[in-house]
Enzyme design. Structure first.
Site: not given
Length: 551
Positions: A292, A303, A317
């Site tokens: 999460s 990223d 998740k």
């Protein structure tokens, strides 16, 4: 308006009316279906209460029904009745009023497993392995752990008397309950002259502030690179994750967006402040239990090519929950959206809609996983958690080690050691001696700690398989001979795996003197993930190569 336009306008208008009518009808059908089934459910409860042969508890029966219904959806959509709202608040905020100790049952009753540093239990002198037998005037020697925990909690600044058995002594402690705010960062420190380490265990309120304070302190001590450890972190508040990412990347950058069925759950979270340090080399540790909010932090920084990720693939998740108030002070935590990190990927691994159709957990098949790119053009894949840039194996333990831990033998020996030794070295330097290990082997004599080795398990499975074959009688004698040769010797295993067992004993002993912080620090010794992370931070060229575009 010319004739052609009029002719065109009429069919289009009729089409819109038809579409609107169909949508209205579908909505009405769904509302009718909901109302009908609620009425059936309410009628059934009333008839059960009237006609069922035994007395029923309507509250319990309805709760069971609600929970069974929600289990059909996903593990994160939950019903929270009024009586559980305080526990739910504790989970989401990390705050409660009590004595500040983790308790649990070790077979002989409930005991203190960890008094948290600086809180009433530790300040009053409660120790690990103290058996709790009474809270105020209530005998809890045979109570469930949850019942003891409830008694220890209460309004802040109220007194509570805790009676414990320590070895053969019965001791009583007067404590004043305080507001307990569990640390999101239970430990941080320098691993060497230039490397800082931060363990982030949760994402409750103030997580980002705690990480910020740790970084500021470490930088004041001269560190030139950071390790952020997100292993075993189950996640929590999204806004805390966004603020932690903001510590390392500029203002105005997208961190995560949530997309759901209704407009008011769609939101794009961006960084809103100037970063604390956008250049300091950063390695993030993740594992299969990083979930999460942990995956938002790790994934967003991957990223943006801001950190090297080391460890194992994360949990996967990518679902967002929203807490909805219900009548009578109940609440529902409902999955309302999926989250997408800056590259555009969703890391959700389980397709719960398909799982409901198939009757078994269904992961996103490799053929349907999509490729995305980081800021530098590195390829990343969606649909199965966050993949690390470099894998590092987690500690694996021999069967004897598992048995010694689960059988509480290491725990009990550490307690005995603690009361025989007033002090020990620092957590990072402490290691039990050969003489201590011999004492541990003596301690084990007469105690039950049987286990099955991997080889024995393989032979057992093989024997079950060949028992069905016609040639079993021909080979059973040879099989018995092999089994006798591989039959393990506990004493040999204690010698073969002594480095591993000694490390576990040392960590448990350290916890008696230095509590949670010391246990974490001690566990860093010999940690493969930490070793890999340190190597990266010591080699800027290697980090740059990993973060550069891959051809």
């Amino acid at each position: 308006m010319n004739k052609f336009t009029k002719k065109l306008f009429l069919p289009i208008g009729i089409l819109f009316l038809l579409v609107g009518f169909v949508a209205f009808q579908i909505k009405n059908d769904k509302l009718f279906s909901i109302a009908k089934n609620i009425d059936i459910f309410a009628t059934l409860i009333r008839e059960l209460d009237s006609y069922y042969v035994d007395e029923i508890d309507p509250d319990k029966l309805v709760q069971v029904g609600i929970e069974a219904m929600l289990e059909e959806l996903d593990p994160y959509t939950e019903y929270i009745p009024e009586e559980d709202s305080e526990d739910f608040r504790t989970l989401t905020t990390g705050e409660y009023a009590g004595v500040g100790a983790l308790i649990g049952n070790r077979g002989g009753g409930n005991m203190v497993l960890m008094p948290y540093t600086g809180f009433p239990a530790q300040n009053a002198g409660l120790k690990i392995a103290d058996y709790i037998i009474k809270v105020d005037s209530v005998d809890v020697s045979k109570s469930a752990t949850s019942a003891v925990s409830d008694l220890l909690k209460g309004p802040a600044n109220t007194p509570v008397e805790v009676t414990v058995v320590r070895d053969k002594d019965t001791l009583s402690f007067e404590l004043i309950r305080k507001k307990i705010s569990l640390k999101n960062v239970p430990f941080y420190g320098k691993l060497d002259d230039k490397t800082g380490y931060i363990k982030l265990a949760d994402f409750t309120t103030n997580a980002a502030a705690e990480v910020r304070n740790a970084i500021v302190d470490l930088k004041s001590q001269g560190v030139g690179g950071l390790i952020l450890d997100l292993r075993d972190n189950p996640g929590g508040l999204v806004n805390e994750a966004v603020e932690i990412v903001n510590l390392f990347i500029p203002k105005g950058k997208e961190v995560v967006k949530t997309i759901g069925k209704i407009q008011n759950v769609n939101y794009t979270y961006k960084t809103t402040k100037s970063p604390l340090d956008k250049d300091i080399p950063l390695v993030i540790l993740i594992n299969e239990r990083s979930a999460s909010a942990s995956e938002i932090v790790a994934g967003a920084l991957q990223d943006y090519d801001r950190a090297v990720l080391v460890g194992q693939k994360s949990f996967g998740k990518g679902l967002v929950q929203t807490t909805i108030p219900l009548t009578y002070n109940a609440q529902a935590k409902i999955t309302t959206a999926k989250y997408y990190i800056p590259s555009g990927r969703c890391i959700q691994a389980i397709d719960y809609a398909k799982s409901r159709e198939n009757g078994a957990l269904t992961t996103v098949p490799d053929s349907l996983r999509k490729s995305f790119t980081t800021s530098n053009g590195r390829v990343v894949i969606d649909g199965a958690g966050i993949e690390p840039d470099e894998k590092a194996e987690e500690k694996s333990y021999a069967p004897i080690s598992y048995t010694l831990v689960t059988g509480n033998h290491i725990f009990d020996f550490a307690t005995q050691y603690f009361y025989a030794h007033p002090s020990i070295e620092s957590p990072r330097n402490f290691q039990i001696s050969e003489q201590d290990y011999e004492s541990f082997k003596e301690f084990l004599k007469g105690k039950e700690y049987d286990y099955t080795t991997y080889t024995e398990k393989s032979l057992q499975d093989f024997e079950k398989y060949v028992e069905k074959e016609v040639y079993f009688d021909e080979i059973k004698d040879q099989l018995a001979l092999i089994k006798s040769k591989v039959n393990h010797s506990k004493e040999n295993d204690l010698n073969t795996h002594q480095d591993e067992v000694k490390r576990l004993i040392s960590e448990e002993i350290v916890s008696r003197y230095f509590f949670q912080e010391g246990m974490i620090e001690s566990g860093l010794v010999g940690d493969d993930g930490v070793k890999v992370a340190i190597a990266y931070l010591a080699n800027p060229n290697k980090m740059a190569q990993v973060l550069a575009k891959r051809n």
